[in-house]
Scaffold this active site. Sequence first.
Site, mmCIF file in Angstrom:
data_model
loop_
_atom_site.group_PDB
_atom_site.id
_atom_site.type_symbol
_atom_site.label_atom_id
_atom_site.label_comp_id
_atom_site.label_asym_id
_atom_site.label_seq_id
_atom_site.Cartn_x
_atom_site.Cartn_y
_atom_site.Cartn_z
ATOM 1 N N GLY A 280 0.377 8.547 -4.030
ATOM 2 C CA GLY A 280 -0.515 9.513 -3.387
ATOM 3 C C GLY A 280 -0.508 10.852 -4.106
ATOM 4 N NE ARG B 285 -0.674 4.661 -2.110
ATOM 5 C CZ ARG B 285 0.244 5.606 -1.905
ATOM 6 N NH1 ARG B 285 1.456 5.445 -2.388
ATOM 7 N NH2 ARG B 285 -0.053 6.696 -1.245
ATOM 8 C CG ASP C 266 7.530 2.602 -2.506
ATOM 9 O OD1 ASP C 266 8.655 2.116 -2.289
ATOM 10 O OD2 ASP C 266 6.665 2.728 -1.622
ATOM 11 C CE LYS D 144 3.776 11.147 -5.515
ATOM 12 N NZ LYS D 144 2.929 9.994 -5.281
ATOM 13 C CB THR D 145 6.169 12.135 -2.008
ATOM 14 O OG1 THR D 145 5.491 11.776 -0.805
ATOM 15 C CG2 THR D 145 7.624 12.358 -1.686
ATOM 16 C CG ASP E 23 5.048 11.256 2.621
ATOM 17 O OD1 ASP E 23 4.003 11.902 2.780
ATOM 18 O OD2 ASP E 23 5.082 10.009 2.567
HETATM 19 P P1 FBP Z 1 3.358 8.866 -1.825
HETATM 20 O O1 FBP Z 1 4.558 8.375 -1.093
HETATM 21 O O2 FBP Z 1 2.881 7.970 -2.880
HETATM 22 O O3 FBP Z 1 3.558 10.270 -2.317
HETATM 23 O O4 FBP Z 1 2.147 8.972 -0.800
HETATM 24 C C1 FBP Z 1 2.271 9.670 0.369
HETATM 25 C C2 FBP Z 1 1.072 9.565 1.256
HETATM 26 O O5 FBP Z 1 0.289 10.727 1.148
HETATM 27 C C3 FBP Z 1 1.532 9.329 2.690
HETATM 28 O O6 FBP Z 1 1.802 10.552 3.318
HETATM 29 C C4 FBP Z 1 0.386 8.550 3.257
HETATM 30 O O7 FBP Z 1 0.800 7.708 4.296
HETATM 31 C C5 FBP Z 1 -0.076 7.722 2.105
HETATM 32 O O8 FBP Z 1 0.248 8.444 0.951
HETATM 33 C C6 FBP Z 1 -1.553 7.458 2.145
HETATM 34 O O9 FBP Z 1 -1.858 6.578 1.126
HETATM 35 P P2 FBP Z 1 -3.296 6.410 0.480
HETATM 36 O O10 FBP Z 1 -3.482 7.561 -0.440
HETATM 37 O O11 FBP Z 1 -3.182 5.134 -0.268
HETATM 38 O O12 FBP Z 1 -4.290 6.410 1.585
#
Ligand code: FBP
Length: 555
Positions: free
Chosen positions: A81, A145, A176, A202-203, A205
């Site tokens: 993400g 991803r 991941d 990165k994230t 979250d």
């Molecule tokens: P990462 O763990 O890859 O940083 O992604 C976090 C995130 O933004 C989460 O907060 C959210 O649940 C998910 O990605 C959403 O995924 P997508 O971008 O595939 O809709």
Amino acid sequence: MNEISALQKVRASYQPKLPAVLLNGINNVSASEGAPTEAVRDKESIKELFKNLYGMPVVTFEAGSTKSSAVRNVGVILSGGQAPGGHNVIAGLFDGLKNANPENKLYGFLGGPSGIIDGKYIELTSDIIDAYRNTGGFDIIGSGRTKLETPEQFQKSLDVCKSLNVSAIVIIGGDDSNTNAALLAEWMKDRNTGIQVIGCPKTIDGDLKNEQIEISFGFDTATKTYAELIGNIQRDANSAKKYWHFIKLMGRSATHVGLECALRTRPNIALISEEVEANNWSLKYITDYMTDIIVKRANAGKNFGVALIPEGLIEFIPEIKAMIANLNDILAKADGFDNWAIEEKMSYVSTNLEKANAEVFNSLPSIIKSQLLMDRDPHGNVQVSRIETEKLLIEMIEQKLKGLKAEGTYKGKFSSQAHFFGYEGRCAAPSNFDADYCYSLGYNAVALIENGLTGYLSSVRNLSKPASEWIAGGVPLTMMMNMEKRHGEMKPVIQKALVKLDGPVFKELKDNREKWALEECYLFPGAIQYFGPSEVCDITTRTLYLEQNSKLVTK
Ligand code: FBP
């Protein structure tokens, strides 16, 4: 890129700050090694899977004697993400490489990890980099991803690297994606390919953290953006006094985003998934808890309020968690499930789930049931951003209030508005903190490469202090790993850092939430400021502040 905004134009010339040690230049730093390390859990299994990488020490950079650096090509991947500041990691990487040797080249693999497998890339030149400095988004090379885990994928990556003469790969990603980085690093080392793999944390979250990684990049900007929006909604709620706003906040598992936003805005309710799980709170208990606050406020003539709901909540409610685990197992065995008709899916699930789990599944509204059956992400995770937990709670609370009204114990009026803040914050222009931190992570990744390291995560610490006091180094990826079930199988993964219920950040919420529930203690943080007094534009998160200064209390 065509036209750019006035902010972007001025912001392009912002020079991000670096830790003092890196200002010496890449060729003038050397790595000081700590003691051998161990995995956080499942040590034997991780050791067995990472024979070449296991046990490496944490490293810290110090000023060293000047070395000359051979010409090298490096490849970079954005994975998972979006998070504010990704472009600055790449800018830092580019500048660090040019500082080490002006002949060095940086290739960007396109569309995430699949770019390296399929050989899709661009050479990142100074013109391209300059157009993206200090901007949000991952659009410079795109993200994806794809899970890099099979020997075929690794072999293809090796072939592509050889064809470009790439000797190091930098993977910018979350837990991941950095698990992918560790697997790739191990495979490359096992075959003596000479190709190094470095990760960057990165994230938005905020769940990729530990002693050495104080925070993942993007958390600062994303939470500031959400807090601005929550503050605006609180102002609206307090002005109109007619709606209860239920705001789901992004953050797949851990509630760091929700907790940070709660401390910045002081809403009436802030659910914390980790607390729900620790106390075994059922969906009914959560509904009762929220309804109680709604009724108390209504009794005081306040038919309005703001509630923050963590995106990952549904996976932490014990009966739903058990059901989802069972669901994941049976879905992993159902070939082509994503293409089945919805009736077929529902019937398969109802017949194959264990009895207690089938009851929980069937008790949920149909919309939530269908959302639970949507495809998993490539890492086997339920896509919680697509499950409307905020609407589920509204529905349950409405039912409960109806009963209370019939009994005569509730005389208020409940009008709700549901919101989801997620994508709004992931690509915001990075705050000064994220602009500096990301640039430093990228620059530091070059220092790790030049010091011959592989299987490390770029680490910049001491982040609540000015950048000149930041500590640069690297953390072995295997140190953060444990075994978890994915797609029905035990796999090595980087352990997610959840909210600590005995930590200072949660304590600040716990100590204040009763008051915040009934009174209007709302804070209105406003928009991120890029220019102006340092106490406004350079401060980082409350989370980081409290974690580093756990003795200080709410002002
Ligand atoms: P990462 O763990 O890859 O940083 O992604 C976090 C995130 O933004 C989460 O907060 C959210 O649940 C998910 O990605 C959403 O995924 P997508 O971008 O595939 O809709």
